[in-house]
Design an enzyme around this catalytic site. Structure first.
Site, PDB file in Angstrom:
ATOM      1  N   ASP A  73       0.725  -1.372  -0.384  1.00  0.00           N
ATOM      2  CA  ASP A  73      -0.195  -0.022  -0.044  1.00  0.00           C
ATOM      3  C   ASP A  73       0.794   1.156   0.124  1.00  0.00           C
ATOM      4  OD1 ASP A  73      -2.122  -1.415   0.194  1.00  0.00           O
ATOM      5  OD2 ASP A  73      -2.304  -1.140   2.474  1.00  0.00           O
TER       6      ASP A  73
ATOM      7  N   ARG B 156      -0.677  -0.513  -8.542  1.00  0.00           N
ATOM      8  CA  ARG B 156      -2.240  -0.280  -8.783  1.00  0.00           C
ATOM      9  C   ARG B 156      -1.859   1.526  -8.241  1.00  0.00           C
ATOM     10  NH1 ARG B 156      -3.222  -1.025  -3.115  1.00  0.00           N
ATOM     11  NH2 ARG B 156      -3.203  -3.105  -3.475  1.00  0.00           N
TER      12      ARG B 156
HETATM   13  C1  LIG Z   1      -7.887  -1.060  -4.139  1.00  0.00           C
HETATM   14  C2  LIG Z   1      -8.216  -0.195  -3.656  1.00  0.00           C
HETATM   15  C3  LIG Z   1      -6.943   0.079  -3.104  1.00  0.00           C
HETATM   16  C4  LIG Z   1      -6.383   1.159  -2.200  1.00  0.00           C
HETATM   17  N1  LIG Z   1      -5.426   1.393  -1.460  1.00  0.00           N
HETATM   18  C5  LIG Z   1      -4.645   3.067  -1.367  1.00  0.00           C
HETATM   19  C6  LIG Z   1      -3.394   2.436  -0.562  1.00  0.00           C
HETATM   20  O1  LIG Z   1      -2.989   2.272  -0.764  1.00  0.00           O
HETATM   21  N2  LIG Z   1      -3.125   4.004  -0.367  1.00  0.00           N
HETATM   22  C7  LIG Z   1      -4.052   5.307  -0.801  1.00  0.00           C
HETATM   23  O2  LIG Z   1      -3.660   6.297  -0.284  1.00  0.00           O
HETATM   24  N3  LIG Z   1      -4.892   5.193  -0.988  1.00  0.00           N
HETATM   25  C8  LIG Z   1      -5.699   3.569  -1.695  1.00  0.00           C
HETATM   26  N4  LIG Z   1      -7.301   3.966  -2.340  1.00  0.00           N
HETATM   27  C9  LIG Z   1      -7.849   4.434  -1.760  1.00  0.00           C
HETATM   28  C10 LIG Z   1      -7.889   5.924  -2.775  1.00  0.00           C
HETATM   29  O3  LIG Z   1      -7.017   6.475  -2.739  1.00  0.00           O
HETATM   30  C11 LIG Z   1      -9.313   6.968  -2.783  1.00  0.00           C
HETATM   31  O4  LIG Z   1      -9.106   7.060  -1.403  1.00  0.00           O
HETATM   32  C12 LIG Z   1     -10.329   5.901  -2.831  1.00  0.00           C
HETATM   33  O5  LIG Z   1     -10.403   5.266  -3.890  1.00  0.00           O
HETATM   34  C13 LIG Z   1     -11.069   7.075  -3.536  1.00  0.00           C
HETATM   35  O6  LIG Z   1     -11.475   7.302  -4.649  1.00  0.00           O
HETATM   36  P1  LIG Z   1     -12.269   7.080  -6.519  1.00  0.00           P
HETATM   37  O7  LIG Z   1     -10.661   6.984  -7.001  1.00  0.00           O
HETATM   38  O8  LIG Z   1     -12.525   5.393  -5.617  1.00  0.00           O
HETATM   39  O9  LIG Z   1     -12.998   8.272  -6.662  1.00  0.00           O
HETATM   40  P2  LIG Z   1     -13.624   9.114  -5.975  1.00  0.00           P
HETATM   41  O10 LIG Z   1     -14.164  10.295  -6.811  1.00  0.00           O
HETATM   42  O11 LIG Z   1     -14.059   9.529  -4.602  1.00  0.00           O
HETATM   43  O12 LIG Z   1     -14.957   8.621  -6.277  1.00  0.00           O
HETATM   44  C14 LIG Z   1     -16.050   8.153  -7.003  1.00  0.00           C
HETATM   45  C15 LIG Z   1     -17.110   7.740  -6.780  1.00  0.00           C
HETATM   46  O13 LIG Z   1     -17.111   6.273  -6.083  1.00  0.00           O
HETATM   47  C16 LIG Z   1     -17.877   6.028  -5.187  1.00  0.00           C
HETATM   48  N5  LIG Z   1     -17.090   5.940  -4.321  1.00  0.00           N
HETATM   49  C17 LIG Z   1     -16.112   6.672  -4.081  1.00  0.00           C
HETATM   50  N6  LIG Z   1     -15.398   6.266  -2.682  1.00  0.00           N
HETATM   51  C18 LIG Z   1     -16.755   5.627  -1.315  1.00  0.00           C
HETATM   52  C19 LIG Z   1     -16.075   5.553  -0.334  1.00  0.00           C
HETATM   53  N7  LIG Z   1     -15.786   5.750   0.765  1.00  0.00           N
HETATM   54  N8  LIG Z   1     -17.695   5.075   0.086  1.00  0.00           N
HETATM   55  C20 LIG Z   1     -18.924   4.854  -0.869  1.00  0.00           C
HETATM   56  N9  LIG Z   1     -18.141   5.642  -2.684  1.00  0.00           N
HETATM   57  C21 LIG Z   1     -17.219   5.926  -2.194  1.00  0.00           C
HETATM   58  C22 LIG Z   1     -18.555   7.621  -4.982  1.00  0.00           C
HETATM   59  O14 LIG Z   1     -19.494   6.928  -6.028  1.00  0.00           O
HETATM   60  C23 LIG Z   1     -18.031   8.468  -5.926  1.00  0.00           C
HETATM   61  O15 LIG Z   1     -17.935   8.663  -6.344  1.00  0.00           O
HETATM   62  C24 LIG Z   1      -7.427   2.104  -2.429  1.00  0.00           C
HETATM   63  C25 LIG Z   1      -8.685   2.132  -2.972  1.00  0.00           C
HETATM   64  C26 LIG Z   1      -8.443   0.934  -3.758  1.00  0.00           C
HETATM   65  C27 LIG Z   1      -9.861   0.510  -4.352  1.00  0.00           C
END
Ligand SMILES: Cc1cc2nc3c(=O)[nH]c(=O)nc-3n(C[C@H](O)[C@H](O)[C@H](O)COP(=O)(O)OP(=O)(O)OC[C@H]3O[C@@H](n4cnc5c(N)ncnc54)[C@H](O)[C@@H]3O)c2cc1C
Length: 305
Positions: A129, A179
């Site tokens: 991560d 990722r």
């Molecule tokens: C598999 C995976 C591993 C990850 N690992 C890391 C990591 O190692 N380090 C790190 O900094 N971040 C990590 N993240 C988190 C990432 O950085 C984002 O904060 C998170 O994925 C929200 O951003 P988004 O790309 O989904 O887009 P956004 O623009 O935030 O969301 C797009 C849409 O997805 C839905 N959505 C997004 N988040 C949520 C939520 N929490 N609850 C409900 N609906 C939601 C909503 O409908 C939103 O409108 C990870 C995420 C994933 C999916």
């Protein structure tokens, strides 16, 4: 709201007291099947039947002593064996601070290498991560060091960081597994984009940059996002360049967009769901709330039953 929630995630007093409240424990269930590894493994079964791969992570970050790092490593070794015994398409994803990065980088390297070798023996990738920007350089450098010893290792990179295009260029020659996520921490404007449009734009350009390498088999690419419009735009670019849908994997978090995960598989995409579990869920849960204000309303509804 996002900044308040991310401040709450760092606050020690709240970290100690909030998780004890029953409503908070009820609310976190939306994103986490339970605190134990058995609950996480049980939650994996429906994904298997839908053809969705799994990632497992035991929540926890910085440690007080190296004995705790050993305990974390032992836990993941046992989990890798259990995943293999159950025949799950499951991989693990770990924060380097959980393996003692703050205390002894060499001990962290040994734990991470041993876990990646174990994962490789069972046919899986060991994922790292990405944490707050204070750890980015140490994490990227550790990835390079590990990759020189063992091929089956993946790294999370955050599109919101201004340095990420350089990190990608630095890592591409290593045939990496990356990722790409938007980024979940509260970063200063000097190091990260803060406007949503800028973060989304950076994500798209970085993904598009990596797609040809992924299509050529020189990179394993995971799009770690729930932003389906963004995934559609990236997929459309890939299709126009003649790349197959399967050249990347969509990775999402447990409890978010569950129906879309199934639909994506039915549409021919590869999907992996990340299941988190463990007792240290407080800061992680606050970061999930910060990502979407509607989640706060959901948490408050748990307060009133
Ligand atoms: C598999 C995976 C591993 C990850 N690992 C890391 C990591 O190692 N380090 C790190 O900094 N971040 C990590 N993240 C988190 C990432 O950085 C984002 O904060 C998170 O994925 C929200 O951003 P988004 O790309 O989904 O887009 P956004 O623009 O935030 O969301 C797009 C849409 O997805 C839905 N959505 C997004 N988040 C949520 C939520 N929490 N609850 C409900 N609906 C939601 C909503 O409908 C939103 O409108 C990870 C995420 C994933 C999916």
């Amino acid at each position: 709201m996002r900044h308040i929630l991310l401040w709450m995630a760092r606050n020690r007093w709240l970290k100690e007291h909030l998780p004890r409240l029953p409503f908070a424990r009820r609310a976190v269930r939306r994103f986490m099947p339970g605190e134990t590894v058995d609950e996480a493994l049980a939650a994996a079964e429906p994904f298997r039947s839908h053809g969705i791969g799994l990632l497992f992570t035991r929540l926890g970050e910085n440690l007080a002593n190296l004995g705790e790092a050993q305990e974390v490593a032992d836990h993941y070794h046992a989990l890798i064996d259990e995943i293999a015994t159950r025949g799950l398409d499951g991989e693990i994803s770990v924060k380097l601070t959980q393996l003692g990065l703050d205390l002894d980088p060499d001990a962290t390297f040994s734990h991470a290498l041993s876990l990646s070798e174990h994962a490789a023996r069972t046919g899986g990738t060991f994922w790292i991560d990405m944490e707050g920007s204070a750890y980015t350089e140490a994490t990227v450098a550790m990835y390079e060091r590990l990759k020189a010893e063992q091929p089956n290792i993946g790294l999370c990179l955050q599109a919101y960081l201004r340095r990420t295009p350089d990190d990608i260029q630095r890592l591409l020659p290593l045939n990496p597994a990356i990722r790409l996520v938007k980024g979940a921490y509260d970063e200063h404007a000097a190091v990260a984009f803060r406007k949503r449009s800028e973060v989304d734009g950076a994500y798209q350009s970085l993904a598009v940059l990596m797609l040809p390498k992924a299509a050529a088999g020189e990179l394993r690419l995971g799009l770690g996002t729930h932003d389906l419009e963004l995934v559609d735009r990236i997929a459309a670019y890939g299709a126009s360049a003649g790349h197959p849908k399967t050249c990347f994997e969509v990775q999402m978090l447990y409890g978010i967009r569950a129906r879309d995960q199934i639909r994506l598989v039915q549409d021919g995409y590869r999907v992996r769901d990340l299941i988190s579990y463990g007792e240290a869920w407080y800061a992680w849960y606050l970061r999930r709330l910060a990502e979407r204000p509607a989640n706060v309303a959901f948490a408050l509804r748990q307060l009133f039953g």
